[in-house]
Design an enzyme around this catalytic site. Structure first.
Site, mmCIF file in Angstrom:
data_model
loop_
_atom_site.group_PDB
_atom_site.id
_atom_site.type_symbol
_atom_site.label_atom_id
_atom_site.label_comp_id
_atom_site.label_asym_id
_atom_site.label_seq_id
_atom_site.Cartn_x
_atom_site.Cartn_y
_atom_site.Cartn_z
ATOM 1 N N GLY A 1 0.763 -1.153 0.021
ATOM 2 C CA GLY A 1 0.085 0.064 0.150
ATOM 3 C C GLY A 1 0.814 1.134 0.020
ATOM 4 O O GLY A 1 2.144 1.239 -0.301
ATOM 5 N N GLU B 1 -1.723 -5.499 -1.319
ATOM 6 C CA GLU B 1 -1.331 -6.147 0.081
ATOM 7 C C GLU B 1 -0.702 -5.014 0.960
ATOM 8 O O GLU B 1 0.344 -5.045 1.076
ATOM 9 C CB GLU B 1 0.015 -6.893 -0.376
ATOM 10 C CG GLU B 1 -0.586 -8.275 -1.288
ATOM 11 C CD GLU B 1 0.842 -8.711 -2.237
ATOM 12 O OE1 GLU B 1 2.040 -8.325 -1.775
ATOM 13 O OE2 GLU B 1 0.876 -9.647 -2.869
ATOM 14 N N CYS C 1 23.281 -1.708 24.544
ATOM 15 C CA CYS C 1 24.624 -1.328 24.351
ATOM 16 C C CYS C 1 25.060 -1.235 23.078
ATOM 17 O O CYS C 1 25.868 -1.958 22.704
ATOM 18 C CB CYS C 1 25.386 -2.494 25.188
ATOM 19 S SG CYS C 1 24.910 -2.567 26.914
ATOM 20 N N GLU C 2 24.719 -0.248 22.581
ATOM 21 C CA GLU C 2 25.100 0.006 21.216
ATOM 22 C C GLU C 2 24.804 1.605 20.957
ATOM 23 O O GLU C 2 23.809 2.054 21.340
ATOM 24 C CB GLU C 2 24.311 -0.654 20.006
ATOM 25 C CG GLU C 2 24.423 -1.980 19.913
ATOM 26 C CD GLU C 2 24.454 -2.754 18.628
ATOM 27 O OE1 GLU C 2 24.722 -1.813 17.688
ATOM 28 O OE2 GLU C 2 24.186 -3.719 18.540
ATOM 29 N N TYR D 1 5.757 -2.416 11.569
ATOM 30 C CA TYR D 1 6.807 -2.815 11.623
ATOM 31 C C TYR D 1 7.737 -2.216 12.982
ATOM 32 O O TYR D 1 8.848 -1.635 13.041
ATOM 33 C CB TYR D 1 7.680 -2.204 10.442
ATOM 34 C CG TYR D 1 7.235 -2.575 8.856
ATOM 35 C CD1 TYR D 1 7.200 -3.762 8.608
ATOM 36 C CD2 TYR D 1 6.611 -1.638 8.215
ATOM 37 C CE1 TYR D 1 6.792 -4.229 7.355
ATOM 38 C CE2 TYR D 1 5.663 -1.852 7.147
ATOM 39 C CZ TYR D 1 5.973 -3.351 6.938
ATOM 40 O OH TYR D 1 5.252 -3.752 5.669
HETATM 41 N N1 LLP Z 1 3.614 -7.377 0.022
HETATM 42 C C1 LLP Z 1 4.832 -7.884 -0.124
HETATM 43 C C2 LLP Z 1 5.158 -8.725 -0.922
HETATM 44 C C3 LLP Z 1 5.780 -6.944 0.768
HETATM 45 O O1 LLP Z 1 7.109 -7.363 0.701
HETATM 46 C C4 LLP Z 1 5.467 -5.858 1.563
HETATM 47 C C5 LLP Z 1 6.543 -5.203 2.494
HETATM 48 C C6 LLP Z 1 4.023 -5.444 1.720
HETATM 49 C C7 LLP Z 1 3.177 -6.259 0.776
HETATM 50 C C8 LLP Z 1 3.517 -4.133 2.500
HETATM 51 O O2 LLP Z 1 3.974 -3.388 2.153
HETATM 52 P P1 LLP Z 1 3.577 -1.951 2.717
HETATM 53 O O3 LLP Z 1 1.944 -1.857 2.563
HETATM 54 O O4 LLP Z 1 3.413 -2.044 4.232
HETATM 55 O O5 LLP Z 1 4.304 -0.888 2.339
HETATM 56 N N2 LLP Z 1 10.569 -3.106 7.655
HETATM 57 C C9 LLP Z 1 10.382 -1.937 7.049
HETATM 58 C C10 LLP Z 1 9.318 -2.438 5.845
HETATM 59 C C11 LLP Z 1 9.604 -3.788 4.812
HETATM 60 C C12 LLP Z 1 8.486 -3.918 4.092
HETATM 61 C C13 LLP Z 1 8.812 -5.368 3.193
HETATM 62 N N3 LLP Z 1 7.693 -5.535 2.306
HETATM 63 C C14 LLP Z 1 10.008 -0.752 7.552
HETATM 64 O O6 LLP Z 1 10.095 -0.860 8.584
HETATM 65 O O7 LLP Z 1 10.093 0.075 6.871
#
Ligand code: LLP
Length: 422
Positions: A244, A281, A350-351, A378
């Site tokens: 999204g 998604e 500790c970083e 996240y």
């Molecule tokens: N579908 C797939 C296959 C994905 O890999 C992801 C996110 C999404 C959907 C959802 O995307 P969104 O709507 O949340 O943008 N940890 C990172 C974000 C990693 C996202 C990886 N994939 C952060 O905290 O920014």
């Protein structure tokens, strides 16, 4: 200050409230650090997508990785969400809340045989295949079980999403998806396999995207492929455009969901694809602004060149600043008369990478509460036990009622898996 969460407000006495509950009360009842979510905000965020897609056959598959708390998954399932999963663990979570398996799509570059088998037996809606060898692997497992695996290929459209390099996924150099030029051949091969049912097409170009243009480019490339396949007699039932929109952490201005999807659907319909189910998604934009991390000031430590505000939350609770140098608003929970000063807000880990905010003007004293905003996505899902710290509690606010939706972890929980091996 304008809060991104519409249900976050400050009372006349200067206390921060979420829906009808004071965050001071939540800290008293559940301790800190605690993730706190607004139920209404999650609902609103999801319903914005649903409303924008009304009239078009669609399926919104919430990306479980953004926040995989069971109560949140259950709430979304009640709103008719499907789920995008990337592991056997996420599969177990969505099955545990009674999700309809047909509304589950399984993405991920390295699915294990066990995970494929579990998903097949659960009867999921679609595997988003990310390599040629995964096609063979799924076909073989399905054949052994006398099943037909529903699949789509996640194609890599080679579009620049203009986001942080760690969360950009649709460029040639990224590990994700099958190369655009090889997709036709893979579809031809899949269409001829007895244990495979070709269902759709998928792509994902990245996360925290605040511009519609890369999505438009990806859509056009994906539809080119769908049309080429149609000419060969391979008809697809759905088109999945991936994640999204991004959200506002500081001063990013993402398009409104309605306006974004209107433009996408217009193109989709104009090119003659309205009869295919349109899928998305989204993860971050459903839960991100709905949640915050409530924490307490442990120590104020004036330094030679910096003042440190050391909180009881740390990088293990909220990893995004350490990992992506990301920005989150950090605000006082109770407006107070402490003198304002510039602080680096850091945790006790500790970083030196253990920071939550840099050079923040805060009026705080030891023992007071702070809230790190827009932490619903996240945040908890990326938390760890680094430094043997217990993972935070999670609380859902619904009007005046707050419910513990995940107990604070205890050291006993952490030790159990190892004590049994001594
Ligand atoms: N579908 C797939 C296959 C994905 O890999 C992801 C996110 C999404 C959907 C959802 O995307 P969104 O709507 O949340 O943008 N940890 C990172 C974000 C990693 C996202 C990886 N994939 C952060 O905290 O920014």
């Amino acid at each position: 200050m304008v809060f991104q969460n519409l249900y976050l407000a400050r009372t006349a006495q200067g206390t921060l409230t979420l829906e009808n509950v004071a965050l001071t009360e939540i800290a008293k009842q559940f301790g800190t650090p605690t993730y706190v979510y607004s139920k209404q905000a999650i609902k609103d965020n999801f319903m914005a997508y649903a409303a924008a897609l009304e009239g078009q056959a669609h399926q919104i598959c919430y990306a479980v990785k953004a926040n995989s708390n069971l109560s949140i998954l259950k709430l979304l399932a009640q709103l008719n969400a499907g789920f995008d999963i990337v592991s056997g663990g996420e599969l177990r979570r969505v099955l545990a809340i009674g999700a309809d398996p047909k509304k589950i799509v399984f993405s991920g570059v390295g699915k294990s045989s066990e995970e494929i088998q579990q998903a097949l037996q659960a009867g999921i809606g679609c595997f988003n295949i990310e390599s040629a060898s995964e096609l063979d692997q799924i076909a073989q497992i399905a054949a052994v079980h006398g099943l037909k695996a529903p699949v789509s290929f996640r194609v890599n459209p080679d579009v620049d999403p203009k986001t942080h390099p760690y969360i950009s996924t649709g460029l040639k150099e990224n590990k994700f998806g099958v190369a655009f030029d090889t997709a036709l051949d893979l579809y031809r091969k899949a269409a001829g396999m007895m244990s495979i049912a070709v269902k759709g097409i998928d792509c994902h170009i990245g996360s925290q995207i605040i511009d519609s243009e890369p999505y438009m480019q990806a859509l056009d490339k994906v539809l080119d492929l769908v049309e080429a396949l149609e000419k060969e007699g391979i008809s697809l039932y759905h088109v999945d455009l991936g994640g999204g929109l991004g959200i506002t952490y500081k001063n990013e201005v993402p398009p409104a969901v309605q306006e974004f999807l209107q433009a996408i659907l217009q193109r989709y319909v104009k090119r003659g694809h309205a009869h295919r189910t349109f899928m998305l998604e989204p993860g971050r934009s459903i839960v991100g602004n709905a949640g915050l991390l409530l924490m307490r000031v442990q120590v104020l430590k004036p330094g030679a060149s910096k003042n440190f505000c050391i909180t009881d939350a740390a990088m293990n609770d909220y990893m995004r600043p350490a990992l992506y140098q990301s920005y989150s608003e950090i605000v006082e929970v109770q407006a107070n008369s402490s003198p304002s000063a510039l602080y680096d807000v850091v945790g006790p880990v500790c970083e030196s990478g253990d920071w939550l905010g840099k050079d923040r003007s805060l009026a705080v004293a030891q023992g007071e509460l702070l809230a790190l905003l827009s932490a619903g996505a996240y945040g908890m899902s990326m938390a760890s036990n680094y430094n043997s710290r217990n993972r935070a509690a999670e609380v859902m606010v619904d009007g005046s009622v707050c419910t513990l939706i995940r107990q604070r972890e205890t050291i006993e929980d952490q030790l159990a898996a190892e004590l049994s091996c001594l």
